[in-house]
Scaffold this active site. Structure first.
Site, PDB file in Angstrom:
ATOM      1  N   PHE A  74      64.800  74.842 -49.946  1.00 39.61           N
ATOM      2  CA  PHE A  74      64.762  73.296 -49.489  1.00 39.61           C
ATOM      3  C   PHE A  74      65.804  72.442 -50.143  1.00 39.61           C
ATOM      4  O   PHE A  74      66.299  72.597 -51.130  1.00 39.61           O
ATOM      5  CB  PHE A  74      63.347  73.204 -49.796  1.00 39.61           C
ATOM      6  CG  PHE A  74      62.969  73.372 -51.480  1.00 39.61           C
ATOM      7  CD1 PHE A  74      62.859  74.383 -52.064  1.00 39.61           C
ATOM      8  CD2 PHE A  74      62.904  72.035 -52.105  1.00 39.61           C
ATOM      9  CE1 PHE A  74      62.530  74.523 -53.442  1.00 39.61           C
ATOM     10  CE2 PHE A  74      62.802  72.111 -53.335  1.00 39.61           C
ATOM     11  CZ  PHE A  74      62.382  73.543 -54.090  1.00 39.61           C
ATOM     12  N   PRO A  75      65.960  71.344 -49.462  1.00 36.79           N
ATOM     13  CA  PRO A  75      66.909  70.211 -49.809  1.00 36.79           C
ATOM     14  C   PRO A  75      66.596  69.724 -51.204  1.00 36.79           C
ATOM     15  O   PRO A  75      65.058  69.467 -51.307  1.00 36.79           O
ATOM     16  CB  PRO A  75      66.880  69.178 -48.768  1.00 36.79           C
ATOM     17  CG  PRO A  75      66.584  69.887 -47.610  1.00 36.79           C
ATOM     18  CD  PRO A  75      65.258  71.054 -48.160  1.00 36.79           C
ATOM     19  N   CYS A  76      67.175  69.604 -52.065  1.00 37.83           N
ATOM     20  CA  CYS A  76      66.834  69.009 -53.504  1.00 37.83           C
ATOM     21  C   CYS A  76      66.768  67.714 -53.359  1.00 37.83           C
ATOM     22  O   CYS A  76      67.803  66.896 -53.362  1.00 37.83           O
ATOM     23  CB  CYS A  76      68.045  69.450 -54.683  1.00 37.83           C
ATOM     24  SG  CYS A  76      67.608  69.038 -56.245  1.00 37.83           S
ATOM     25  N   GLN A  77      65.508  67.204 -53.401  1.00 40.72           N
ATOM     26  CA  GLN A  77      65.162  65.650 -52.956  1.00 40.72           C
ATOM     27  C   GLN A  77      64.595  65.028 -54.145  1.00 40.72           C
ATOM     28  O   GLN A  77      63.699  65.662 -54.631  1.00 40.72           O
ATOM     29  CB  GLN A  77      64.555  65.667 -51.674  1.00 40.72           C
ATOM     30  CG  GLN A  77      64.462  64.204 -51.004  1.00 40.72           C
ATOM     31  CD  GLN A  77      63.345  64.286 -49.825  1.00 40.72           C
ATOM     32  OE1 GLN A  77      62.662  65.166 -49.945  1.00 40.72           O
ATOM     33  NE2 GLN A  77      63.376  63.629 -49.148  1.00 40.72           N
TER      34      GLN A  77
END
Ligand SMILES: C[S@@+](CC[C@H](N)C(=O)[O-])C[C@H]1O[C@@H](n2cnc3c(N)ncnc32)[C@H](O)[C@@H]1O
Length: 390
Positions: A74-77
């Site tokens: 998952f994108p690191c947001q």
């Protein structure tokens, strides 16, 4: 679980790093998603268009079918500060929370997530604590482990954190760790290791009272965690030299411009291995990666998703150049032509964002060693497809 092939869902699929691992283990990917048209084009070209749904996952949560194993890089947001008063960040509205919503709705038996190393350390570990807390509250036992691509045969200093989850229905569901091999002593006591884990939980640290960065391995359940810094990777293979992964006669389009070569002339010779990476030159006091020229006597630093020549300076057999798209594929553990359907310039970003399939496969094998051993997996495991390329 019945005697059938385990079904996998791949979120944030990109170019299919998890998918390659899944295929090599003879598992069945039944649904995948990504929002990026170029990544989707590559995914379809390699795996067909039967499973991939292109679009924003936020609007597709209700479409995710029942499955056994959920995978996601998952994108690191960053999490919003809305939940700050609780002493922990609020994940609602983030892409990570989409994963939590799917786990709540579909409740697969297992998940395997992947992210960058700094997830363990960002803001003194508060992001990682939020992630652990959300996953554990969703009813999963979670284990994490830092894994290096170099330990799995790729000549790249790329460290990634894997989070493996097992659905729990009660306290008795606690299982021994799988991302950390048991020591001989632990192995001898393994017949009652589940019981001792359950007994030990009250002594673990409440996730909310975490105070600092998280180390390389740990386990969490029932709102608490236990962790340790593991210095040894049980499955490490001998280091692969970068030189053996390079193209022999790459096109001059990858060579530096004359202006860049001029700038390099004012660099200072270093010629040292730093974390296995051969640092050849550094520019006056420049600790920044952008001012470094790398040699090929060690491994590569972590590949970036940027296409800028600024970060990719190598001196290879007397030529100053960046790595080619094919070399990017090899260093990430993909087949040479995996991204052939998109422009060379775009391939760097796609490969740079991907999970190396050997890392995904290592995590999957460990997760599946827990329980999926449905006959379908066990018998297929005797005939694994090799993850070797080139
Ligand atoms: C870190 S990359 C994962 C790469 C993948 N594991 C691979 O092997 O190529 C994150 C991916 O999330 C995708 N993404 C970002 N926002 C998204 C969204 N709202 N819905 C679906 N996918 C999204 C990006 O396009 C990107 O491919």
């Amino acid at each position: 679980m019945t005697d059938r092939q385990p079904m996998v869902v791949e979120l944030f699929a990109g170019i299919g790093g998890f998918r390659l691992a899944t295929e090599s283990l003879h598992l069945r990917t039944i649904w995948a998603n990504d929002i990026d048209p170029k990544a989707c084009r590559v995914y379809r070209a390699n795996f067909g268009d039967g499973q991939l749904v292109e679009g924003d996952i936020a609007g597709l949560i209700g479409d995710v079918p029942a499955h056994d194993l959920l995978t996601a890089g998952f994108p690191c947001q960053p999490f919003s500060s809305a939940g700050k008063k609780l002493g922990i960040r609020d994940p609602r509205g983030t892409l990570f929370h989409v994963i939590v919503e799917i786990l709540q709705r579909v409740r697969p038996q297992y998940f395997l997530l992947e992210n960058v190393r700094r997830l363990l350390t960002m803001e003194s570990g508060s992001h990682f604590a939020t992630i652990l807390k959300s996953l554990v509250e969703t009813g999963y036992m979670v284990e994490w482990r830092l894994v290096s691509a170099a330990d799995l045969g790729l000549p790249q200093n790329r460290q990634r954190v894997l989070l493996a989850g097992t659905r729990m229905s009660g306290r008795a569901d606690i299982e021994p760790p799988v991302l950390k091999l048991l020591t001989p002593g632990e192995l001898a006591a393994s017949s009652d290791s589940t019981i001792s884990l359950v007994a030990a939980i009250p002594n673990w640290v409440p996730i909310e009272s975490h105070a600092c960065k998280f180390p390389s391995w740990g386990i969490a359940a029932h709102g608490r965690f236990f962790c340790a810094d593991l210095s040894h990777f049980d499955d490490a293979v001998p280091l692969s030299p970068l030189a053996s992964f390079l193209e022999t006669d790459p096109s001059p389009e990858f060579d530096f411009t004359e202006a860049t070569k001029e700038r390099i002339k004012s660099s200072t010779r270093v010629d040292k291995l730093v974390n296995g990476v051969h640092v050849l030159y550094n520019q006056g006091g420049g600790a920044r990666m952008g001012y470094t020229v790398f040699g090929i006597d060690g491994i590569a630093p972590a590949l970036t998703a940027t296409a800028s020549r600024h970060y990719e300076r190598y001196k290879i057999n007397g030529t100053y150049r960046r790595l080619t798209n094919v070399e990017y594929a090899r260093l990430q553990g993909f087949p040479d032509n995996h991204c052939a359907g998109v422009a060379v310039y775009d391939q760097y970003e796609l490969y740079g964002n991907a999970v190396p399939p050997p890392i995904a496969r290592w995590g999957m094998e460990r997760v599946l060693s827990k329980g999926i051993p449905v006959t379908a997996f066990s018998s297929a495991a005797a005939n694994l497809l090799p993850l070797t390329y080139a």
